[in-house]
Design an enzyme around this catalytic site. Structure first.
Site, PDB file in Angstrom:
ATOM      1  N   LYS A  15       0.285  -0.773   0.383  1.00  0.00           N
ATOM      2  CA  LYS A  15       0.046   0.225  -0.286  1.00  0.00           C
ATOM      3  C   LYS A  15       0.687   1.077   0.131  1.00  0.00           C
ATOM      4  O   LYS A  15       0.598   1.969  -0.523  1.00  0.00           O
ATOM      5  CB  LYS A  15      -0.913  -0.133   1.182  1.00  0.00           C
ATOM      6  N   ARG A  88     -10.190   0.498   8.947  1.00  0.00           N
ATOM      7  CA  ARG A  88      -9.217  -0.850   9.698  1.00  0.00           C
ATOM      8  C   ARG A  88     -10.207  -1.917   9.774  1.00  0.00           C
ATOM      9  O   ARG A  88      -9.746  -2.685  10.279  1.00  0.00           O
ATOM     10  CB  ARG A  88      -7.721  -0.598  10.002  1.00  0.00           C
ATOM     11  N   ARG A 123      11.707  -4.698   5.040  1.00  0.00           N
ATOM     12  CA  ARG A 123      11.230  -3.993   4.268  1.00  0.00           C
ATOM     13  C   ARG A 123      13.042  -2.405   5.137  1.00  0.00           C
ATOM     14  O   ARG A 123      12.941  -2.840   6.879  1.00  0.00           O
ATOM     15  CB  ARG A 123      10.283  -3.730   5.248  1.00  0.00           C
ATOM     16  N   ARG A 156      11.515  -0.503  10.794  1.00  0.00           N
ATOM     17  CA  ARG A 156      10.318   0.345  11.970  1.00  0.00           C
ATOM     18  C   ARG A 156       9.965  -0.742  13.051  1.00  0.00           C
ATOM     19  O   ARG A 156      10.887  -1.967  12.736  1.00  0.00           O
ATOM     20  CB  ARG A 156       9.404  -0.100  11.472  1.00  0.00           C
ATOM     21  N   ARG A 167       0.342  -8.651  13.073  1.00  0.00           N
ATOM     22  CA  ARG A 167      -0.106  -7.059  12.751  1.00  0.00           C
ATOM     23  C   ARG A 167      -1.035  -8.476  11.666  1.00  0.00           C
ATOM     24  O   ARG A 167      -2.162  -8.283  11.370  1.00  0.00           O
ATOM     25  CB  ARG A 167       0.531  -6.887  11.678  1.00  0.00           C
TER      26      ARG A 167
HETATM   27  P1  AMP Z   1       0.241   0.916   8.766  1.00  0.00           P
HETATM   28  O1  AMP Z   1       1.480   1.510   8.546  1.00  0.00           O
HETATM   29  O2  AMP Z   1      -0.639   1.842   8.331  1.00  0.00           O
HETATM   30  O3  AMP Z   1       1.093  -0.813   9.038  1.00  0.00           O
HETATM   31  O4  AMP Z   1      -0.099   0.906  10.924  1.00  0.00           O
HETATM   32  C1  AMP Z   1       0.733   0.758  11.726  1.00  0.00           C
HETATM   33  C2  AMP Z   1       0.300   0.505  12.877  1.00  0.00           C
HETATM   34  O5  AMP Z   1      -0.951   1.770  13.419  1.00  0.00           O
HETATM   35  C3  AMP Z   1      -0.645  -0.506  12.985  1.00  0.00           C
HETATM   36  O6  AMP Z   1      -0.473  -1.514  13.095  1.00  0.00           O
HETATM   37  C4  AMP Z   1      -2.073   0.339  13.827  1.00  0.00           C
HETATM   38  O7  AMP Z   1      -0.942  -0.588  15.487  1.00  0.00           O
HETATM   39  C5  AMP Z   1      -1.590   1.229  13.711  1.00  0.00           C
HETATM   40  N1  AMP Z   1      -2.546   1.991  12.846  1.00  0.00           N
HETATM   41  C6  AMP Z   1      -2.886   2.543  11.663  1.00  0.00           C
HETATM   42  N2  AMP Z   1      -4.161   2.706  11.069  1.00  0.00           N
HETATM   43  C7  AMP Z   1      -4.671   2.131  11.641  1.00  0.00           C
HETATM   44  C8  AMP Z   1      -5.823   2.269  12.169  1.00  0.00           C
HETATM   45  N3  AMP Z   1      -6.559   2.258  11.001  1.00  0.00           N
HETATM   46  N4  AMP Z   1      -6.887   1.847  12.597  1.00  0.00           N
HETATM   47  C9  AMP Z   1      -6.304   1.674  13.952  1.00  0.00           C
HETATM   48  N5  AMP Z   1      -4.789   0.941  13.614  1.00  0.00           N
HETATM   49  C10 AMP Z   1      -3.727   1.515  12.912  1.00  0.00           C
END
Ligand code: AMP
Length: 210
Positions: A15, A88, A123, A156, A167
């Site tokens: 994404k 999400r 990554r 990260r 996740r």
């Molecule tokens: P991402 O960078 O999109 O993989 O998000 C990293 C982390 O941020 C996720 O594993 C969640 O802990 C939190 N997070 C990001 N977007 C959301 C969302 N829409 N709802 C809840 N937690 C989120």
């Protein structure tokens, strides 16, 4: 061109990588809740402090915390957006709908689980411009340095294998129901994410009609 777009898919499904090129091609802002939460954590805000434990454990941050920041951000946009990592959960999708945000398309980047872990563990990304690289399959020209802006690349802390598995579990349990949710509304388009970055981009370009 479809301009109010949600990018959906498993963590490490591509994404963020696609969003970097898509936002330029579509001329819309890239709104990533993951980036917003990490920025809040780095800045040490109340939101960042509350979100930190969830992010580090690979769990979703509670809906009410995330819905607020997205509603605020989207209220400033009137010419399209690329939402990455939101909604999400079904409760988040309901909140988006209740806020009166019309959506043109939900693009699901479909990637089998077995590919995810190897993709994420290699990554690295640029905190400055958001560019994402992979140590083996998509390395930067100079080790550890962003090709685009010269920033120092970082891994990260939630990209460790055990956290990645959490996740993925959260994705299947809480996010996958949205496939049905948006399918029923006639908005879902699925692209094959098990392909090169350019091929995935090309599939998305076709479904978004630009
Ligand atoms: P991402 O960078 O999109 O993989 O998000 C990293 C982390 O941020 C996720 O594993 C969640 O802990 C939190 N997070 C990001 N977007 C959301 C969302 N829409 N709802 C809840 N937690 C989120």
């Amino acid at each position: 061109m479809k301009k109010r777009v949600i990018l959906m898919g498993p963590p490490g499904g591509g994404k963020g990588t696609q969003a970097v090129t898509l936002k330029e091609a579509m001329k819309v802002p890239h709104i990533s809740t993951g980036d917003m939460l990490r920025a809040a954590r780095k800045a040490g805000t109340e939101l960042g402090k509350k979100a930190d434990a969830y992010i580090s454990a690979g769990q979703l941050v509670p809906d009410e915390l995330v819905n607020g920041i997205v509603a605020e951000r989207l209220a400033q946009e009137n010419d399209g957006f690329l939402l990455d990592g939101y909604p999400r959960t079904v409760a988040q999708a309901d909140a988006l709908e209740a806020a009166g945000q019309a959506i043109d398309a939900v693009v699901l980047i479909d990637v089998p689980d077995e590919l995810i872990v190897s993709r994420i563990v290699g990554r690295v990304s640029c905190p400055g411009c958001g560019c994402v690289y992979h140590k083996e399959t998509m390395p930067p020209k100079t080790d550890g340095i962003c090709d685009k802006c010269g920033g120092t690349l970082v891994q990260r802390n939630d990209d460790r294998e055990d956290v990645v598995r959490e996740r993925l579990a959260a994705y299947h349990k809480q996010t996958q129901p949205l496939v049905d949710y948006y399918g029923k509304r006639g908005l879902l388009v699925t692209v094959n994410g098990n392909a090169s970055v350019d091929e995935v981009f090309d599939q998305i370009r076709k479904v978004l009609e630009f």
